[in-house]
Design a protein around this motif. Structure first.
Motif, short mmCIF file in Angstrom:
data_model
loop_
_atom_site.label_atom_id
_atom_site.label_comp_id
_atom_site.label_asym_id
_atom_site.label_seq_id
_atom_site.Cartn_x
_atom_site.Cartn_y
_atom_site.Cartn_z
N ASP A 169 7.33 0.84 -6.42
CA ASP A 169 6.47 1.99 -6.17
C ASP A 169 5.38 1.72 -5.14
OD1 ASP A 169 7.72 2.11 -8.89
OD2 ASP A 169 6.83 4.11 -8.88
N ARG B 281 14.47 1.36 -7.23
CA ARG B 281 13.69 1.84 -8.38
C ARG B 281 14.60 2.30 -9.50
NH1 ARG B 281 11.15 6.50 -10.52
NH2 ARG B 281 8.93 6.17 -11.06
N TRP C 208 14.13 3.78 -3.21
CA TRP C 208 14.38 4.75 -4.29
C TRP C 208 15.58 4.29 -5.12
CZ3 TRP C 208 11.99 8.11 -7.03
CH2 TRP C 208 12.66 9.13 -7.71
N PRO D 245 16.13 10.68 -2.19
CA PRO D 245 14.77 10.20 -2.42
C PRO D 245 13.74 11.29 -2.16
CG PRO D 245 15.60 9.40 -0.31
CD PRO D 245 16.75 10.06 -1.00
N ASP E 13 11.10 -3.59 3.96
CA ASP E 13 10.74 -3.68 2.55
C ASP E 13 10.64 -5.11 2.06
OD1 ASP E 13 13.68 -4.28 1.41
OD2 ASP E 13 13.80 -2.66 2.89
N ARG F 153 6.88 1.92 -1.57
CA ARG F 153 7.95 2.92 -1.53
C ARG F 153 8.28 3.44 -0.14
NH1 ARG F 153 3.34 4.77 -3.68
NH2 ARG F 153 2.35 6.66 -2.84
N HIS F 154 7.31 3.40 0.79
CA HIS F 154 7.55 3.94 2.13
C HIS F 154 7.85 2.84 3.16
CE1 HIS F 154 3.55 2.42 2.77
NE2 HIS F 154 3.02 3.31 1.96
N TRP G 5 9.44 8.13 0.03
CA TRP G 5 10.28 7.01 -0.37
C TRP G 5 11.37 6.77 0.67
CZ3 TRP G 5 10.31 3.86 -4.77
CH2 TRP G 5 9.38 4.18 -5.76
#
Length: 397
Positions: free
Chosen positions: A233, A128, A125, A116, A241, A236-237, A120
């Protein structure tokens, strides 16, 4: 005079704990009830195409117990599985191909996105990359599920039917975690109980409610909703999540639902306390937004709500303070009563309910350890990667 003041202070603290439990019992979305299951659903006239995205990093140990259950989904429409090998070193990708050859079922594509880029997390990642592969199939829904999650054969069709019937943009199930070892029995049901206390499931599914959460192991998401919310996106960090995804969906006007699963199970073992400790501590401080102030408030809150009741009961009896003992005992009783439904859900003995203060103490220590590890530069570590706090990552265009 000093003794009287101390007794009076203990009475007020124990009364405050009891008041907190009465409020939690009645005013926190009835979080302790375990009857929030997939809502009423009917089969759609046409079954939409679905793509299943499975991020996987070093999952060879659990994949034989989970991937075949996805390949064997009894789904009337078009569906296929995309497993994204996130830099595994244990042969995860090749094992997935071998399992598909051996078991057959839904078509399987194995992809690999590479390491990644900065900003990310590895999982997002991989997600995605999986969504990008799936987009060519033009699915109406994406099922985002972890590599350690085993699904009943009708899991996909019930999720899609629930989303279509209820008009949900995201339907998520809290997988039933493994409770085989003694430590798992002590810690795992409490983990789900605490999660529900923070994010009451009934509030999540209510239109107009600001409460947003999902369980990352099983999330059915409309593809157009993912595009509108810029998932993954926009998050992403995010180390946590699943909650970030739910918030992004709600922020975009989406309708989400979260409940307990009956036939979606995590097969990942956490046999030792050290394993469970790492599971919690790797993200606990991220949940508090890496804020020392929030950490202090959380520690104080956990102590008042979970540690004061047994201390007040025992201390009140020892000091001859009836009011302190009654408040502490009543708070402990309410606490144990609210925990009982979760123990029943996990098929655990009810004598574990009075031990919840001890389990809460473990979680308090895990949270503090999470903060310590973060400030030592080892926070949010998972399978060889350590992630920076979000505000240290340069934003991307």
């Amino acid at each position: 005079m000093g003794h009287t003041a101390r007794v009076s202070a203990f009475v007020w603290i124990s009364a405050g704990s009891l008041a907190a439990w009465v409020w939690l019992l009645l005013c926190q979305g009835f979080f302790w009830r375990t009857d929030v299951r997939l809502p009423h659903r009917r089969d759609p006239e046409d079954w939409p195409p679905v793509c299943v995205v499975v991020p996987a990093r070093d999952e060879a140990a659990v994949l034989p117990a989970s991937l075949p259950s996805l390949l064997a989904q009894d789904y009337p429409g078009r569906a296929e599985v995309f497993l994204v090998d996130d830099g595994s070193t244990d042969g995860t990708g090749e094992l997935a191909r071998e399992l598909a050859r051996r078991h057959g079922g839904l078509p399987l594509t194995v992809g690999s996105p590479g390491e990644p880029p900065a900003g990310w997390t590895g999982k997002l990642w991989a997600v995605r990359h999986g969504i990008a592969l799936a987009r060519a199939r033009e699915p109406e829904f994406l099922l985002l599920t972890d590599a350690d999650i085993a699904h009943a054969p009708d899991s996909l069709r019930t999720l899609v039917a629930a989303a279509r019937t209820g008009g949900f943009d995201a339907v998520s199930l809290m997988a039933r975690l493994r409770v085989a070892s003694g430590w798992e029995r002590l810690v795992v049901p409490a983990f789900v109980y605490f999660f529900a206390q923070l994010y009451p499931f009934r509030r999540i599914g209510r239109r107009g409610s600001r409460t947003a959460a999902a369980a990352g192991g099983c999330v059915l998401l409309r593809t157009e909703t993912a595009e509108r919310a810029r998932i993954p996106d926009a998050i992403r960090h995010a180390v946590i999540d699943d909650v970030a995804l739910a918030r992004a969906v709600k922020k975009g006007g989406g309708h989400i639902w979260l409940g307990l699963a009956d036939r979606v199970d995590s097969v990942r073992p956490y046999p030792r306390l050290a394993d469970l400790w790492r599971m919690v501590s790797r993200s606990a401080y991220a949940q508090l937004r890496h804020s020392p102030l929030l950490l202090a408030g959380t520690v104080a809150g956990l102590a008042l709500v979970y540690l004061v009741p047994p201390a007040a009961l025992l201390g009140g009896l020892a000091a001859g303070s009836t009011a302190t003992a009654v408040c502490g005992g009543s708070a402990w009783l309410v606490m144990a009563a609210t925990y009982t439904p979760m123990l029943r859900h996990y098929g655990q003995p009810l004598w574990l309910a009075p031990l919840l203060p001890f389990t809460a103490l473990l979680y308090l220590l895990m949270t503090v350890d999470s903060a310590v590890q973060h400030h030592r530069g080892r926070g949010a570590a998972w399978k060889g990667r350590t992630y920076a706090r979000p505000d240290t990552v340069a934003d991307e265009a």
